[in-house]
Design a protein around this motif. Structure first.
Motif, PDB file in Angstrom:
ATOM      1  N   ALA A  98       0.795  -1.254  -0.104  1.00 45.89           N
ATOM      2  CA  ALA A  98       0.033  -0.128  -0.053  1.00 45.89           C
ATOM      3  C   ALA A  98       0.946   1.424  -0.141  1.00 45.89           C
ATOM      4  O   ALA A  98       0.561   2.212  -0.785  1.00 45.89           O
ATOM      5  N   THR A  99       1.828   1.314   0.757  1.00 42.17           N
ATOM      6  CA  THR A  99       2.750   2.389   0.829  1.00 42.17           C
ATOM      7  C   THR A  99       3.731   2.585  -0.386  1.00 42.17           C
ATOM      8  O   THR A  99       3.827   3.862  -1.024  1.00 42.17           O
ATOM      9  N   ALA A 100       3.908   1.342  -1.071  1.00 36.14           N
ATOM     10  CA  ALA A 100       4.726   1.604  -2.216  1.00 36.14           C
ATOM     11  C   ALA A 100       4.007   1.846  -3.448  1.00 36.14           C
ATOM     12  O   ALA A 100       4.185   2.808  -4.425  1.00 36.14           O
ATOM     13  N   ALA A 101       2.590   1.685  -3.583  1.00 37.91           N
ATOM     14  CA  ALA A 101       1.652   2.192  -4.328  1.00 37.91           C
ATOM     15  C   ALA A 101       1.342   3.667  -4.107  1.00 37.91           C
ATOM     16  O   ALA A 101       1.453   4.321  -5.085  1.00 37.91           O
ATOM     17  N   LEU A 124       4.361   5.544  -5.935  1.00 44.90           N
ATOM     18  CA  LEU A 124       4.165   5.352  -7.138  1.00 44.90           C
ATOM     19  C   LEU A 124       2.915   6.073  -7.657  1.00 44.90           C
ATOM     20  O   LEU A 124       2.945   6.331  -8.925  1.00 44.90           O
ATOM     21  N   GLY A 125       2.048   6.502  -6.929  1.00 47.09           N
ATOM     22  CA  GLY A 125       1.089   7.358  -7.310  1.00 47.09           C
ATOM     23  C   GLY A 125      -0.062   6.468  -7.830  1.00 47.09           C
ATOM     24  O   GLY A 125      -0.975   6.999  -8.860  1.00 47.09           O
ATOM     25  N   MET A 126      -0.421   5.158  -7.450  1.00 47.20           N
ATOM     26  CA  MET A 126      -1.360   4.416  -7.913  1.00 47.20           C
ATOM     27  C   MET A 126      -2.286   4.176  -6.570  1.00 47.20           C
ATOM     28  O   MET A 126      -1.899   4.030  -5.393  1.00 47.20           O
ATOM     29  N   SER A 127      -3.461   3.446  -6.932  1.00 52.01           N
ATOM     30  CA  SER A 127      -4.288   3.024  -5.785  1.00 52.01           C
ATOM     31  C   SER A 127      -3.905   1.531  -5.536  1.00 52.01           C
ATOM     32  O   SER A 127      -3.142   0.888  -5.998  1.00 52.01           O
ATOM     33  N   ARG A 128      -4.304   1.357  -4.132  1.00 54.16           N
ATOM     34  CA  ARG A 128      -4.051   0.086  -3.455  1.00 54.16           C
ATOM     35  C   ARG A 128      -4.426  -1.108  -4.445  1.00 54.16           C
ATOM     36  O   ARG A 128      -3.860  -2.017  -4.659  1.00 54.16           O
ATOM     37  N   SER A 129      -5.698  -1.035  -4.892  1.00 55.30           N
ATOM     38  CA  SER A 129      -6.461  -1.992  -5.754  1.00 55.30           C
ATOM     39  C   SER A 129      -5.630  -2.175  -6.744  1.00 55.30           C
ATOM     40  O   SER A 129      -5.281  -3.436  -7.196  1.00 55.30           O
ATOM     41  N   ALA A 130      -5.203  -1.161  -7.572  1.00 52.27           N
ATOM     42  CA  ALA A 130      -4.382  -1.373  -8.775  1.00 52.27           C
ATOM     43  C   ALA A 130      -3.053  -2.051  -8.683  1.00 52.27           C
ATOM     44  O   ALA A 130      -2.695  -2.847  -9.411  1.00 52.27           O
ATOM     45  N   ALA A 131      -2.471  -1.750  -7.671  1.00 49.31           N
ATOM     46  CA  ALA A 131      -1.190  -2.228  -7.207  1.00 49.31           C
ATOM     47  C   ALA A 131      -1.349  -3.708  -7.002  1.00 49.31           C
ATOM     48  O   ALA A 131      -0.519  -4.683  -7.303  1.00 49.31           O
ATOM     49  N   TYR A 132      -2.426  -4.376  -6.068  1.00 49.94           N
ATOM     50  CA  TYR A 132      -2.787  -5.528  -5.868  1.00 49.94           C
ATOM     51  C   TYR A 132      -3.171  -6.355  -7.298  1.00 49.94           C
ATOM     52  O   TYR A 132      -2.837  -7.535  -7.386  1.00 49.94           O
ATOM     53  N   LEU A 140      -2.058  -5.510 -10.195  1.00 49.87           N
ATOM     54  CA  LEU A 140      -0.639  -5.507 -11.040  1.00 49.87           C
ATOM     55  C   LEU A 140       0.208  -6.796 -10.361  1.00 49.87           C
ATOM     56  O   LEU A 140       1.084  -7.436 -10.949  1.00 49.87           O
ATOM     57  N   ILE A 141       0.207  -6.532  -9.123  1.00 52.88           N
ATOM     58  CA  ILE A 141       1.003  -7.911  -8.475  1.00 52.88           C
ATOM     59  C   ILE A 141       0.624  -9.286  -8.872  1.00 52.88           C
ATOM     60  O   ILE A 141       1.240 -10.313  -9.010  1.00 52.88           O
ATOM     61  N   ARG A 142      -0.761  -9.400  -8.900  1.00 51.19           N
ATOM     62  CA  ARG A 142      -1.281 -10.647  -9.217  1.00 51.19           C
ATOM     63  C   ARG A 142      -0.854 -11.256 -10.815  1.00 51.19           C
ATOM     64  O   ARG A 142      -0.843 -12.369 -10.954  1.00 51.19           O
ATOM     65  N   ARG A 143      -1.011 -10.099 -11.260  1.00 49.61           N
ATOM     66  CA  ARG A 143      -0.515 -10.137 -12.944  1.00 49.61           C
ATOM     67  C   ARG A 143       1.026 -10.206 -13.147  1.00 49.61           C
ATOM     68  O   ARG A 143       1.366 -10.701 -14.330  1.00 49.61           O
ATOM     69  N   ASP A 144       1.899 -10.149 -11.973  1.00 47.41           N
ATOM     70  CA  ASP A 144       3.193 -10.149 -12.199  1.00 47.41           C
ATOM     71  C   ASP A 144       3.737  -9.071 -13.000  1.00 47.41           C
ATOM     72  O   ASP A 144       4.536  -9.196 -13.661  1.00 47.41           O
ATOM     73  N   ALA A 145       2.913  -7.883 -12.909  1.00 49.49           N
ATOM     74  CA  ALA A 145       3.110  -6.647 -13.616  1.00 49.49           C
ATOM     75  C   ALA A 145       3.595  -5.467 -13.157  1.00 49.49           C
ATOM     76  O   ALA A 145       3.620  -4.397 -13.650  1.00 49.49           O
ATOM     77  N   PHE A 146       3.973  -5.735 -11.601  1.00 49.42           N
ATOM     78  CA  PHE A 146       4.189  -4.504 -10.789  1.00 49.42           C
ATOM     79  C   PHE A 146       5.315  -4.065 -11.120  1.00 49.42           C
ATOM     80  O   PHE A 146       6.372  -4.681 -11.395  1.00 49.42           O
ATOM     81  N   PRO A 147       5.808  -2.682 -11.231  1.00 50.30           N
ATOM     82  CA  PRO A 147       6.985  -2.171 -11.982  1.00 50.30           C
ATOM     83  C   PRO A 147       8.230  -2.288 -10.862  1.00 50.30           C
ATOM     84  O   PRO A 147       9.189  -1.889 -11.458  1.00 50.30           O
ATOM     85  N   VAL A 148       8.105  -2.918  -9.858  1.00 51.09           N
ATOM     86  CA  VAL A 148       9.045  -2.826  -8.916  1.00 51.09           C
ATOM     87  C   VAL A 148       9.187  -4.443  -8.558  1.00 51.09           C
ATOM     88  O   VAL A 148       8.247  -4.948  -8.089  1.00 51.09           O
ATOM     89  N   PRO A 149      10.477  -4.915  -8.305  1.00 49.76           N
ATOM     90  CA  PRO A 149      10.345  -6.053  -7.780  1.00 49.76           C
ATOM     91  C   PRO A 149       9.823  -6.393  -6.416  1.00 49.76           C
ATOM     92  O   PRO A 149       9.980  -5.409  -5.614  1.00 49.76           O
TER      93      PRO A 149
END
Length: 106
Positions: free
Chosen positions: A42-45, A48-56, A58-67
């Motif tokens: 949530a903090t990383a999101a 990066l200026g994105m919502s928490r739900s968008a971050a989750y 992206l994580i599920r799709r393995d497309a989050f921009p940071v390792p």
């Protein structure tokens, strides 16, 4: 029965009823480094200026921009790659040196 007490306040996106001094300060390199070696998703999101739900999503799709890595049911985001993704690494070091310094023994 649910408690009426909220555990987290959601900042208003519109300027209604909020003074400029009430907004959360901008994320700077110093504030990100102060988070420690890693931070929650949530903090990383927010950084990066994105919502928490968008971050989750992206994580599920393995497309989050940071390792990232998973610890139990939680995701952790290392702050060094987060700074690198934002091009906020130390000017005297390259991103490869910054990543290598984090894993090198003292």
């Amino acid at each position: 029965m649910r408690s009426s007490r909220r555990t987290r306040t959601v900042p208003s996106r519109s300027g209604e009823g909020s003074a400029a001094g009430e907004r959360e300060p901008a994320w700077t390199a110093e504030r990100i480094r102060a988070l420690g070696a890693s931070t929650d998703l949530a903090t990383a999101a927010a950084v990066l200026g994105m919502s928490r739900s968008a971050a989750y999503k992206l994580i599920r799709r393995d497309a989050f921009p940071v390792p990232h890595f998973r610890v139990g049911a939680h995701y952790r985001i290392p702050t060094a790659p987060l700074l690198t993704a934002l091009h906020l690494h130390d000017p005297g070091t390259t991103p490869a040196q910054a990543a290598g310094a984090a894993s090198a023994p003292p």
